[in-house]
Scaffold this motif. Structure first.
Motif, PDB file in Angstrom:
ATOM      1  N   CYS A  95     -16.928  15.501-113.983  1.00  9.35           N
ATOM      2  CA  CYS A  95     -18.006  15.958-114.500  1.00  9.35           C
ATOM      3  C   CYS A  95     -17.479  17.340-114.808  1.00  9.35           C
ATOM      4  N   GLY A  96     -16.707  18.099-114.409  1.00 10.79           N
ATOM      5  CA  GLY A  96     -16.173  19.485-115.140  1.00 10.79           C
ATOM      6  C   GLY A  96     -17.020  20.349-114.447  1.00 10.79           C
ATOM      7  N   HIS A  97     -17.901  20.346-113.631  1.00 15.53           N
ATOM      8  CA  HIS A  97     -18.826  21.689-113.085  1.00 15.53           C
ATOM      9  C   HIS A  97     -18.740  21.545-111.464  1.00 15.53           C
ATOM     10  N   CYS A  98     -18.496  20.626-110.790  1.00 18.59           N
ATOM     11  CA  CYS A  98     -18.956  20.512-109.441  1.00 18.59           C
ATOM     12  C   CYS A  98     -17.842  21.474-108.783  1.00 18.59           C
ATOM     13  N   CYS A 101     -14.228  19.925-109.162  1.00 15.06           N
ATOM     14  CA  CYS A 101     -13.822  20.006-110.542  1.00 15.06           C
ATOM     15  C   CYS A 101     -13.381  21.591-110.800  1.00 15.06           C
ATOM     16  N   CYS A 109     -13.617  14.361-107.893  1.00 17.31           N
ATOM     17  CA  CYS A 109     -14.952  14.748-108.226  1.00 17.31           C
ATOM     18  C   CYS A 109     -15.821  13.663-107.843  1.00 17.31           C
ATOM     19  N   GLY A 111     -19.255  14.393-108.819  1.00 17.91           N
ATOM     20  CA  GLY A 111     -20.481  15.272-109.759  1.00 17.91           C
ATOM     21  C   GLY A 111     -21.423  14.453-110.592  1.00 17.91           C
TER      22      GLY A 111
HETATM   23 ZN   LIG Z   1     -16.737  17.256-110.707  1.00 18.93          ZN
END
Ligand SMILES: [Zn+2]
Ligand SMILES: [Zn+2]
Length: 370
Positions: A95-98, A101, A109, A111
């Protein structure tokens, strides 16, 4: 006329069927991969028998190698690839945000929701459905991770970026293996053999591999790929042999990549040298480990490291080694299968086909059935 793709769909436990599915247009952020080959590993067998929880129906296949068939303009810019480029695709779609990550553990991940989110694990119900590589074409999401691969490497060899990437992460990156280290690999399957290749490339001193009596051919291959010694744990006393082979020192790095049996996890503590790093990567179906003597961790100051999946630096190391042609990694490759033979391929890897053994195998959608 709208484009379609053949795809193997898993509809339940031990239920695979070939279907024709629609191929959607790509948007600015996504792409379409023409699958050249999809590697098959232990996770495929676990997914097939239902040990890995996934929502059905789903297109399996998490080790894709292919050529970019179509690509959105923004995806092309961000990934630095274009139509016609060959790429290896990582399984996770992070997700790039959790928290995972953000702390560099995108391989765990969760997310995007729904548990494991990655190629081969996202259900058909989530558009555009063709998330797995048991197919002629696979969707690449905005967050898919691709690595360029040179086009002249044979597909069955190139697709080994996946097991070899695992070898680099589990046997080198996580335990920080380097020159002088004694590396002991428990289990001579594709991940164990990949660990031998990676440890050798990292400059390990002595490499030892254990296996069962039925693993004779795999142990011979381990020696061919760089192992100094192999041990048949059913006919030899492995603890004694490890002591002998290391002059009483033990192993600085133990890589546990055997499948199902928890016994080697307990044994690993006995093989380990003082201060050793033990990497646990073979899953055991959530079974407890009998005879696990935790005091050995205390008195030897051992480091236990869990390994789930692979991350980009190790994939890069694997791809460079494959492209270099320095190591005959293709010696591990035993079978190519057509899509129609997916079930046979997975069952063979799981050891369910009497009289036949595979080490590394892959699905090649352009092949006709056997
Ligand atoms: Zn993530
Ligand atoms: Zn895999």
């Amino acid at each position: 006329m709208a484009m379609t793709t053949r795809a193997i769909v898993q509809t339940g436990v031990r239920a695979l069927e070939l279907r024709e599915l629609p191929v959607p247009d790509v948007d600015h952020e996504s792409a379409l991969l023409r699958v050249e080959a999809c590697g098959i590993c232990g996770s495929d067998a676990e997914q097939y028998v239902g040990t890995i929880p996934v929502q059905y129906p789903v297109v399996p296949g998490h080790e894709p190698l292919g050529v970019i068939e179509r690509i959105g303009d923004r995806a092309a810019r961000r990934w630095g690839v274009d139509v016609g480029d060959r790429v290896a695709v990582e399984a996770p779609i992070p997700c790039g945000h959790c928290a995972a990550c953000r702390t560099g553990r995108y391989n765990v991940c969760r997310g995007r929701g729904g548990g494991l989110f990655g190629h081969g694990y996202v259900p058909l119900s989530r558009p555009p459905g063709i998330w797995g590589a048991y197919a002629d074409f696979m969707h690449l999401d905005a967050f898919s991770i691709v690595h360029r691969m040179r086009p002249d490497v044979p597909a069955a060899t190139a697709v080994m970026f996946n097991p070899l990437g695992a070898g680099f992460r589990w046997a080198v990156e996580l335990p920080a293996t380097g020159p002088g280290d004694v590396v002991l690999v428990l289990g001579p399957g594709q991940r164990g053999l990949a660990s031998v290749i990676a440890a050798r490339a990292a400059g390990a001193d002595t490499i030892i591999v254990t296996g069962l009596a039925r693993d004779t051919a795999k142990l011979a291959l381990a020696r061919e790929l760089g192992a100094d010694h192999t041990i048949d744990v059913e006919h030899e006393d492995a603890r004694v042999r490890v002591r002998e082979l290391t002059g009483g020192h033990g192993a600085d790095v133990v890589v546990e990549v055997s499948a199902n049996s928890p016994v080697p996890v307990a044994e690993a503590l006995h093989y380990a040298a003082f201060g050793a790093r033990i990497v646990l990567a073979g899953v055991k179906g959530f079974k407890a480990v009998p005879e696990f003597v935790s005091d050995l961790i205390v008195v030897k100051e051992l480091h236990l490291l869990g390994a789930f999946g692979v991350t980009s630096p190790s994939y890069q190391a694997a791809i460079r080694l494959i492209e270099s042609g320095r190591v005959p990694v293709e010696r591990m490759h035993t079978h190519d299968f057509a899509l129609e033979d997916a079930e046979h391929a997975v069952r063979l890897l799981a050891g369910e086909i009497p009289g036949e053994q595979s080490i590394h195998s892959c699905l090649v959608p352009s092949l006709r059935p056997r």
